[in-house]
Design a protein around this motif. Structure first.
Motif, PDB file in Angstrom:
ATOM      1  N   THR A 150       4.419   2.259  -5.691  1.00  0.00           N
ATOM      2  CA  THR A 150       3.784   2.370  -4.377  1.00  0.00           C
ATOM      3  C   THR A 150       3.009   1.103  -4.040  1.00  0.00           C
ATOM      4  O   THR A 150       3.046   0.614  -2.903  1.00  0.00           O
ATOM      5  N   SER A 154       3.867  -1.313  -0.966  1.00  0.00           N
ATOM      6  CA  SER A 154       2.873  -1.635   0.068  1.00  0.00           C
ATOM      7  C   SER A 154       2.875  -3.135   0.359  1.00  0.00           C
ATOM      8  O   SER A 154       2.627  -3.561   1.497  1.00  0.00           O
ATOM      9  N   PHE A 453      -0.917   3.038   0.932  1.00  0.00           N
ATOM     10  CA  PHE A 453      -0.289   2.427   2.109  1.00  0.00           C
ATOM     11  C   PHE A 453      -1.310   2.143   3.207  1.00  0.00           C
ATOM     12  O   PHE A 453      -1.347   1.053   3.774  1.00  0.00           O
ATOM     13  N   SER A 456      -3.881  -0.543   2.223  1.00  0.00           N
ATOM     14  CA  SER A 456      -3.245  -1.874   2.224  1.00  0.00           C
ATOM     15  C   SER A 456      -3.038  -2.388   3.637  1.00  0.00           C
ATOM     16  O   SER A 456      -3.309  -3.563   3.937  1.00  0.00           O
TER      17      SER A 456
END
Length: 493
Positions: A150, A154, A453, A456
């Motif tokens: 993940t 991102s 997400f 970021s």
């Protein structure tokens, strides 16, 4: 003899009247409500309540008239609707064994066939869900594989936004691709480039199918599948889309079969192939190639659509509430800064963005009516009798907007999840993932993805609307409830 003569004397008009009366009486006898069954609006003979809207707002209005537990008849099938936090909690938590099965919904049964993870029942469901849970824990636990994937994704996502050079663009399928890549890395062992036409096509087909599945015309198929399967309509598009999606997934599985090494499993498909060999003497557990295809569909679909839609809602709210976006970015700058990427370990120290994410899920109301369930046995709820096999719909929207549980239910307000000292505060009525035995299997993965997400993106960009194009906060309801298509300006910070 008399009856024979009587039938000979009947003309076409008489025959039509006779057939109508016969069908009417048969319908009244066959479909009469059980004693002490939940009340509901009057059903048209034979057709039932097919002219009654089935969106979550219409269901909410009907609950005001008939109470938190009421029923409707779709064709010849009766469905009980459960509304409000108190009743939904009673059904899904306190009586979790009573309402744990899935009904065979015709629109989806053509595709899922009662196998896989989401729509199966009994021993098969327990085995498939247990296997998927074990795999999720393995890839999301000690090895932190999914968290690392993940974080990596991102970075790709932020680079894709950066390539737009601050110009207007629609983030819909970039976000779908990014979120889909996380679950794809777990299922298939690799991600798909944002320009991969095959994966982009899969995402568009799935999005269209999910959107159409919530339409009134598609729901009509559930009432009269034998008739409508021969006629044109949105159900034909849904089934055709799923056929293409399944073909894509089967090609991925075939690639794995070609170079599968049981001693070195790379991902979910590899470990499932191994499980097929182990379970040859237990066919009831359902481990076979057909089930594997449906399980991969379950995971890809559930792991992409809802999380990506939540991120789209978050961007909509950040543009509509720039002061909230400013507070989120202030917290990011204070806790993380600009020199490193956000990680899950940062979340306990960032209560405000955690509250914003939870409020986005609440207001976004992604799956308003949840997934249908079915009474596993004869049960009582709110004093009403619900026979075994009755379809159950939990109106999750009525929980997320319950006036008895939320201070300002109709307003985007992160303070719902903060105490008086600004610390994150969990709310019992926060049930976007449903509850009980059928709670969303990917809940923990989704929470991780949403934090990494969004943190970021807001670390790297400030989001604003295209002049004159402020995105609407009114959802577009299909099977899920998402924002209307919008363009955005992502300005590097």
């Amino acid at each position: 003899m008399i009856v024979h003569t009587l039938f000979e004397c009947m003309d076409l008009k008489c025959w039509l009247v006779f057939i109508f009366v016969f069908l009417l009486v048969t319908d009244l006898v066959k479909n009469r409500s059980p004693v002490n069954f939940p009340p509901g609006p009057w059903a048209v003979p034979i057709l039932g309540n097919i002219f009654t809207a089935l969106d979550f707002k219409a269901i909410e209005k009907l609950s005001e008239e008939y109470g938190p537990v009421f029923s409707m008849r779709i064709g010849s099938e009766r469905t009980v609707f459960i509304n409000g936090f108190k009743m939904v909690k009673e059904a899904l938590v306190h009586q979790l064994d009573d309402f744990a099965d899935r009904p065979a919904t015709p629109l989806f049964h053509v595709v899922f066939k009662g196998i896989g993870i989401a729509l199966s029942n009994g021993y098969l469901w327990k085995m498939q869900r247990k296997f998927a849970n074990t795999h999720l824990r393995y890839f999301g636990g000690g090895q932190k594989t999914l968290e690392k994937q993940t974080e990596l994704e991102s970075t790709f996502l932020c680079e894709a936004f950066l390539e737009e050079q601050g110009k207007p663009f629609n983030p819909h399928y970039i976000l779908n691709n990014a979120v889909g890549n996380v679950v794809s890395s777990m299922v298939f062992g690799h991600r798909f480039d944002y320009n991969d036409e095959g994966f982009q096509n899969l995402l568009r087909l799935d999005n269209e199918a999910i959107s159409l599945a919530g339409s009134a015309r598609a729901q009509l198929y559930n009432a009269f599948p034998s008739l409508l399967k021969h006629l044109p309509g949105p159900h034909q598009t849904i089934h055709a889309n799923y056929a293409q999606i399944m073909a894509f997934l089967k090609r991925e599985i075939e690639k794995h079969q070609e170079d599968w090494d049981p001693e070195d499993p790379r991902d979910y498909v590899d470990t499932y192939l191994t499980e097929i060999e182990k379970r040859k003497e237990d066919p009831q557990a359902g481990f076979n190639i057909e089930s594997l295809s449906v399980c991969t569909l379950d995971l890809i679909e559930a792991g992409t659509e809802t999380a990506a839609t939540t991120i789209r809602w978050a961007l909509v709210y950040m543009m509509n509430y720039p002061e909230i976006q400013d507070k989120v970015q202030e917290e990011i700058d204070r806790v993380i800064g600009q020199s490193r990427h956000p990680s899950v370990a940062d979340r306990p120290n960032m209560p405000y963005i955690d509250a914003v994410i939870h409020e986005t899920q609440r207001m976004g109301n992604i799956v308003p009516l949840g997934f249908p369930k079915m009474a596993s046995k004869d049960s009582m709820l709110a004093g009403y009798f619900i026979p075994k096999g009755t379809a159950i719909v939990s109106n999750l929207a009525s929980v997320l907007f319950d006036k008895n549980e939320w201070e300002t239910p109709e307003t985007f307000n992160p303070e719902h999840f903060l105490d008086s000292e600004g610390r994150f505060h969990r709310r019992e009525a926060f049930l976007p993932f449903s509850a009980g035995k059928r709670v969303c299997i990917g809940e923990q993965l989704a929470k991780m993805e949403l934090f990494i997400f969004l943190a970021s993106l807001l670390q790297r960009f400030t989001f604003s609307p295209v002049p004159g194009e402020m995105p609407s906060m009114e959802g577009v309801e299909g099977f899920t409830n998402g924002p209307d298509e919008f363009r955005i300006l992502a300005v590097p910070r």
